[in-house]
Enzyme design. Sequence first.
Site, PDB file in Angstrom:
ATOM      1  NE  ARG A   1      -3.139  -1.175   3.052  1.00 50.19           N
ATOM      2  CZ  ARG A   1      -4.078  -2.001   2.462  1.00 50.19           C
ATOM      3  NH1 ARG A   1      -5.179  -0.841   1.591  1.00 50.19           N
ATOM      4  NH2 ARG A   1      -4.112  -3.437   2.312  1.00 50.19           N
ATOM      5  CB  THR A   2       3.608   2.347   2.181  1.00 49.00           C
ATOM      6  OG1 THR A   2       2.755   2.185   3.479  1.00 49.00           O
ATOM      7  CG2 THR A   2       4.153   3.703   2.562  1.00 49.00           C
TER       8      THR A   2
ATOM      9  CE  LYS B   1      23.336 -11.648  -2.558  1.00 46.28           C
ATOM     10  NZ  LYS B   1      24.054 -10.935  -4.073  1.00 46.28           N
TER      11      LYS B   1
ATOM     12  NE  ARG C   1       6.903  -0.966   6.463  1.00 44.86           N
ATOM     13  CZ  ARG C   1       5.111  -0.472   6.263  1.00 44.86           C
ATOM     14  NH1 ARG C   1       5.327   1.083   5.690  1.00 44.86           N
ATOM     15  NH2 ARG C   1       4.197  -0.920   6.664  1.00 44.86           N
TER      16      ARG C   1
ATOM     17  CG  HIS D   1       3.661   5.537   8.763  1.00 43.90           C
ATOM     18  ND1 HIS D   1       4.832   5.284   7.166  1.00 43.90           N
ATOM     19  CD2 HIS D   1       2.807   4.284   8.138  1.00 43.90           C
ATOM     20  CE1 HIS D   1       4.158   4.661   6.583  1.00 43.90           C
ATOM     21  NE2 HIS D   1       3.062   4.075   6.882  1.00 43.90           N
TER      22      HIS D   1
END
Lengths: 155, 315
Positions: free
Chosen positions: B51-52, B80, B101, B129
């Site tokens: 969504r974001t 890794k 994010r 956020h």
Amino acid sequence: MKEKQLMVAAIENGTVIDHIPSEKLFAVVNLLHLDRMTSAVTIGYNLESQELGKKSIIKMADKFFTNEELNQLAVICPNLTLCIIRDYEIVEKRMVTLPDELKGIVHCANPKCITNNEPMQTHFHVHGPDRRALKCHYCNTIIDLEKVKLVEKKG
Amino acid sequence: MEKRSLVTIADHSREKIEYLIQMAQEFEKHPNRRLLEGKVVATLFFEPSTRTRLSFETAANRLGARVIGFADPKVTSGTKGETLKDTIMMVSNYADIIVMRHYLEGAARYASEIAPVPIVNAGDGANQHPSQTMLDLYSIYKTQGRLDDLDIFLVGDLKYGRTVHSMLNAMHHFNPTFHFIAPEELAMPEIYKQFCRDHSIRYVEHTDFNADVISGADILYMTRVQRERFTDLMEYERVKDRYLLKLDMLSKARPNMKILHPLPRVNEIEYSIDENPHAYYFEQARNGLYARQALLCDALGITLDEIRNDKTIIE
């Protein structure tokens, strides 16, 4: 008094940290990296003290710390006394004070904090009206100063 | 160019929040422009959030930027053992701005300290956020015509809900009255109540959720009560249905009252409410596009004046 002076030898030049609660002695030793020092260090452990019951004392010959380094000690014990010695005389005596910011000293209690997952320094701001807590600069976790854990030094 | 990362809304003053709302209004009038033509926006999603990510990428695309990045951390070198710093430094060579994010808290703050390009935080663990907060504020402003002196009711999971905590932070400039409606296990944490007291923000706590309680609200901000948040599942069973919003509970609502929800919704708002004039959660999501267009432009140093005099609008 005479007896006490004999217990820990005087130094010509250097720094003396007195009134260390004995249970905090080794934390102080680690924080100041005394294991890496090459000049003479005298440590008095579990000495009699009227105020503290048992106290400890550290005398470091030819060693002078920056205020920043010494103030970090306030994280472990807020009421230390410092003496700067030159030519057997105390030229300066003062209490340590907690700095507003602490970098690379305190471990963040939040396992999901970036500082616990990335090779980087921790960074805290002193928090609260009574300055008895630290706030992580990165994840905003607030830690009570009494419960602080220090960063384990590597190498 | 000045580096203007966005890590948390708490860094912003009242004036800055109002400025960004005005910017979002401009983008709502004309969302399609070539303002960011020639720019490359990187979207680094170390944790999936469809969504974001879609919202940010749409914002960038509608302004003419090109988008690079990854949506799934499994394809990156992080798996890794590459450090965040190395990934950020590498991508900084390619992109003009990084939207990120991350599942770790404080990741965006750290990235903003090391990256030569601006960082926009699209969520860092349970911490911040800010683009969600910005779209919430824009939605409140749009529906109420102001941000000052509102009665804001926060419902559901107030203990872990990142969006409701950011809301307290951002709204403290605007003299709100908050009502906290939550089961005891998910009540607003003491540290946020202390924040309210420190900033002279009025708050009232409720455990009941009914038409009478709702009647005092300008904004009803719903969040989801999640089963996995409870240590005592008996307690969950007892309270789970108590914080569901049903149509008949809106009978005494103020005419201007709007229902917000950060989405995804599961069952906490009855579906029959979707058609009700108080429902606003889908429009709220659309506002996210305009809010994010504003945040991208601001981070890239584009001013409100430049946006108002923009000659690149595509009609």
